[in-house]
Scaffold this active site. Structure first.
Site, PDB file in Angstrom:
ATOM      1  N   SER A   1       0.862  -1.505  -0.020  1.00 44.81           N
ATOM      2  CA  SER A   1       0.360   0.035   0.220  1.00 44.81           C
ATOM      3  C   SER A   1       0.583   1.055  -0.113  1.00 44.81           C
ATOM      4  CB  SER A   1      -0.742  -0.115   1.170  1.00 44.81           C
ATOM      5  OG  SER A   1      -0.428  -0.321   2.230  1.00 44.81           O
ATOM      6  N   ARG A   2       2.275   0.923   0.383  1.00 47.13           N
ATOM      7  CA  ARG A   2       2.296   2.664   1.009  1.00 47.13           C
ATOM      8  C   ARG A   2       4.400   2.448   0.928  1.00 47.13           C
ATOM      9  NH1 ARG A   2       2.561   3.267   6.383  1.00 47.13           N
ATOM     10  NH2 ARG A   2       1.884   1.666   6.672  1.00 47.13           N
TER      11      ARG A   2
ATOM     12  N   SER B   1      16.890  -5.766   6.911  1.00 42.12           N
ATOM     13  CA  SER B   1      17.192  -4.366   7.289  1.00 42.12           C
ATOM     14  C   SER B   1      18.590  -4.546   7.885  1.00 42.12           C
ATOM     15  CB  SER B   1      16.528  -4.337   9.037  1.00 42.12           C
ATOM     16  OG  SER B   1      16.940  -2.462   9.061  1.00 42.12           O
TER      17      SER B   1
ATOM     18  N   TYR C   1      12.148  -5.256  16.679  1.00 36.56           N
ATOM     19  CA  TYR C   1      12.584  -5.361  14.938  1.00 36.56           C
ATOM     20  C   TYR C   1      14.347  -6.120  14.193  1.00 36.56           C
ATOM     21  CZ  TYR C   1      13.324  -2.598  11.109  1.00 36.56           C
ATOM     22  OH  TYR C   1      13.427  -2.538   9.294  1.00 36.56           O
TER      23      TYR C   1
ATOM     24  N   ALA D   1      15.905  -8.166  15.924  1.00 37.59           N
ATOM     25  CA  ALA D   1      15.989  -9.465  16.776  1.00 37.59           C
ATOM     26  C   ALA D   1      14.945 -10.423  15.790  1.00 37.59           C
ATOM     27  CB  ALA D   1      15.301  -9.776  17.984  1.00 37.59           C
TER      28      ALA D   1
HETATM   29  P1  NAP Z   1       5.833   1.656   5.867  1.00 32.94           P
HETATM   30  O1  NAP Z   1       5.832   2.752   4.670  1.00 32.94           O
HETATM   31  O2  NAP Z   1       5.583   1.866   7.205  1.00 32.94           O
HETATM   32  O3  NAP Z   1       4.285   0.668   5.509  1.00 32.94           O
HETATM   33  C1  NAP Z   1       4.574  -0.295   5.998  1.00 32.94           C
HETATM   34  C2  NAP Z   1       3.548  -1.318   4.721  1.00 32.94           C
HETATM   35  O4  NAP Z   1       3.236  -2.907   5.609  1.00 32.94           O
HETATM   36  C3  NAP Z   1       2.345  -1.173   4.443  1.00 32.94           C
HETATM   37  O5  NAP Z   1       2.173  -2.031   3.521  1.00 32.94           O
HETATM   38  C4  NAP Z   1       1.324  -2.068   5.827  1.00 32.94           C
HETATM   39  O6  NAP Z   1       0.145  -1.971   5.599  1.00 32.94           O
HETATM   40  C5  NAP Z   1       1.969  -3.892   5.882  1.00 32.94           C
HETATM   41  N1  NAP Z   1       2.048  -3.734   6.999  1.00 32.94           N
HETATM   42  C6  NAP Z   1       2.477  -3.326   8.356  1.00 32.94           C
HETATM   43  N2  NAP Z   1       2.072  -4.506   9.236  1.00 32.94           N
HETATM   44  C7  NAP Z   1       1.436  -5.739   8.928  1.00 32.94           C
HETATM   45  C8  NAP Z   1       0.705  -5.957   9.438  1.00 32.94           C
HETATM   46  N3  NAP Z   1       0.474  -6.969  10.518  1.00 32.94           N
HETATM   47  N4  NAP Z   1      -0.197  -7.334   8.773  1.00 32.94           N
HETATM   48  C9  NAP Z   1       0.408  -6.622   6.846  1.00 32.94           C
HETATM   49  N5  NAP Z   1       0.504  -5.423   6.383  1.00 32.94           N
HETATM   50  C10 NAP Z   1       1.320  -4.660   7.260  1.00 32.94           C
HETATM   51  O7  NAP Z   1       7.173   0.041   5.739  1.00 32.94           O
HETATM   52  P2  NAP Z   1       8.992   0.520   4.440  1.00 32.94           P
HETATM   53  O8  NAP Z   1       9.009   1.898   5.012  1.00 32.94           O
HETATM   54  O9  NAP Z   1       8.077   0.935   3.626  1.00 32.94           O
HETATM   55  O10 NAP Z   1       9.084  -0.754   5.433  1.00 32.94           O
HETATM   56  C11 NAP Z   1       8.722  -2.102   4.005  1.00 32.94           C
HETATM   57  C12 NAP Z   1       9.642  -2.953   5.216  1.00 32.94           C
HETATM   58  O11 NAP Z   1      11.065  -2.627   4.627  1.00 32.94           O
HETATM   59  C13 NAP Z   1       9.546  -3.092   6.311  1.00 32.94           C
HETATM   60  O12 NAP Z   1       9.949  -4.650   6.805  1.00 32.94           O
HETATM   61  C14 NAP Z   1      10.686  -2.766   6.567  1.00 32.94           C
HETATM   62  O13 NAP Z   1      10.952  -3.127   7.594  1.00 32.94           O
HETATM   63  C15 NAP Z   1      11.339  -2.393   5.871  1.00 32.94           C
HETATM   64  N6  NAP Z   1      13.298  -1.823   5.752  1.00 32.94           N
HETATM   65  C16 NAP Z   1      12.459  -0.384   5.971  1.00 32.94           C
HETATM   66  C17 NAP Z   1      13.379   0.273   6.185  1.00 32.94           C
HETATM   67  C18 NAP Z   1      13.159   1.693   6.431  1.00 32.94           C
HETATM   68  O14 NAP Z   1      13.753   2.541   6.500  1.00 32.94           O
HETATM   69  N7  NAP Z   1      11.988   2.671   5.543  1.00 32.94           N
HETATM   70  C19 NAP Z   1      14.470  -0.115   6.253  1.00 32.94           C
HETATM   71  C20 NAP Z   1      15.232  -0.853   6.424  1.00 32.94           C
HETATM   72  C21 NAP Z   1      14.265  -1.898   6.479  1.00 32.94           C
HETATM   73  P3  NAP Z   1      -0.835  -0.861   5.797  1.00 32.94           P
HETATM   74  O15 NAP Z   1      -0.426  -0.069   4.794  1.00 32.94           O
HETATM   75  O16 NAP Z   1      -2.018  -1.381   5.127  1.00 32.94           O
HETATM   76  O17 NAP Z   1      -1.753  -1.142   7.282  1.00 32.94           O
END
Ligand code: NAP
Length: 254
Positions: free
Chosen positions: A16-17, A146, A159, A161
């Site tokens: 979604s995002r 990550s 996170y 872990a």
């Molecule tokens: P984000 O913008 O917060 O988006 C999170 C996404 O995960 C949303 O689509 C959300 O769905 C979904 N989600 C969250 N909890 C959920 C659940 N219980 N069941 C199903 N879907 C769920 O996050 P992002 O930054 O794009 O991160 C995406 C991935 O990259 C994650 O695994 C994160 O750990 C990893 N990551 C991010 C970063 C960073 O700096 N942003 C760095 C390293 C790794 P809804 O919108 O419908 O709630």
């Protein structure tokens, strides 16, 4: 060379995002049929779907931390969407907390919430989808981990872990499933500009985080998406079990 994934169906969780949306967009641009998964944010998911090039894409909702919901989602996918060639396990949460403020009960809830979403949920979905991949003759699984798995997450212990566990899960699945023509890859980004990090990057820690990299910035979602496309494209099989850092040299390991 431009990737051509026109015969492929990809399930992107958390599309979604943020990073998931960028991955969905890049797969659709490469000709794949995209199944966008989301949890609570139906409006954002619908907007992402509407913006994708092509018309065969689909939406599906499930709370990935709920084992029953994951099972029901896979049942629906099997009935309505057919073969899934590529699973991108992107959905995840990052919650900061001052542990010393917690009661034991609060700590357990905090810890299990992150682990159940980022690790157990991914394991459950990967288990169910990989069974289908075996049935259909193979597939690819790409996990979004990550940098925190290696560097530690002092503000978000569960996170770090969960992502260390995810790295191990991906490596083990790569070995366990190679003979079934299933390849498993892990991407480990540093900070990325998304909703997950907006408050942190715009707050007092923002400059220090950007300056962890000699590029003096964090990653853009498209940079993670481009790597997912690279891994999903043909002839990357021998890379199975790999963990790819995308952290702007902010954390070096060898
Ligand atoms: P984000 O913008 O917060 O988006 C999170 C996404 O995960 C949303 O689509 C959300 O769905 C979904 N989600 C969250 N909890 C959920 C659940 N219980 N069941 C199903 N879907 C769920 O996050 P992002 O930054 O794009 O991160 C995406 C991935 O990259 C994650 O695994 C994160 O750990 C990893 N990551 C991010 C970063 C960073 O700096 N942003 C760095 C390293 C790794 P809804 O919108 O419908 O709630």
């Amino acid at each position: 060379m431009e990737s051509n994934l026109s015969e492929k169906t990809v399930l992107v969780t958390g599309a979604s995002r943020g990073i998931g949306r960028a991955i969905a967009e890049r797969f659709a641009e490469a000709g794949a049929r995209v199944i966008l998964h989301y949890n609570k944010n139906n409006i954002a998911a619908e907007e992402t779907l509407a913006a994708l090039p092509g018309s065969e894409h689909a939406l599906i909702q499930a709370d990935i931390s709920d084992p029953e919901a994951v099972c029901e989602m896979v049942d629906i996918l099997n009935k309505e969407q057919g073969r899934i060639d590529i699973l991108v396990n992107n959905a995840g949460i990052y919650e900061e907390a001052d542990l010393l403020e917690f009661s034991y009960e609060e700590f357990r809830e905090y810890f299990s919430n992150t682990i159940n979403t980022n690790l157990v949920g991914v394991a459950n979905l990967s288990f169910l989808i990989s069974k289908e991949m075996v049935f259909h003759g193979g597939g690819k699984i790409i996990n979004i981990s990550s940098r925190g798995a290696f560097r530690g997450e002092p503000f978000a212990l569960p996170y770090g872990a969960s992502k260390a566990g995810l790295n191990s899960l991906g490596q083990s699945m790569a070995v366990a499933l190679a003979s079934k023509n299933i390849y498993v890859y892990t991407i480990a980004p540093g900070f990325v500009e998304t909703d997950m990090t907006t408050d942190i990057l715009e707050g007092p820690r923002g400059d220090a985080i950007r300056n962890q990299s000699p590029l003096h910035r964090v990653a853009r979602p498209e940079e993670i998406a481009n790597t997912a496309i690279f891994l999903a494209s043909e002839d990357k099989g021998y890379m199975t079990g790999c963990i790819i850092d995308i952290n702007g040299a902010s954390y070096l390991r060898s």
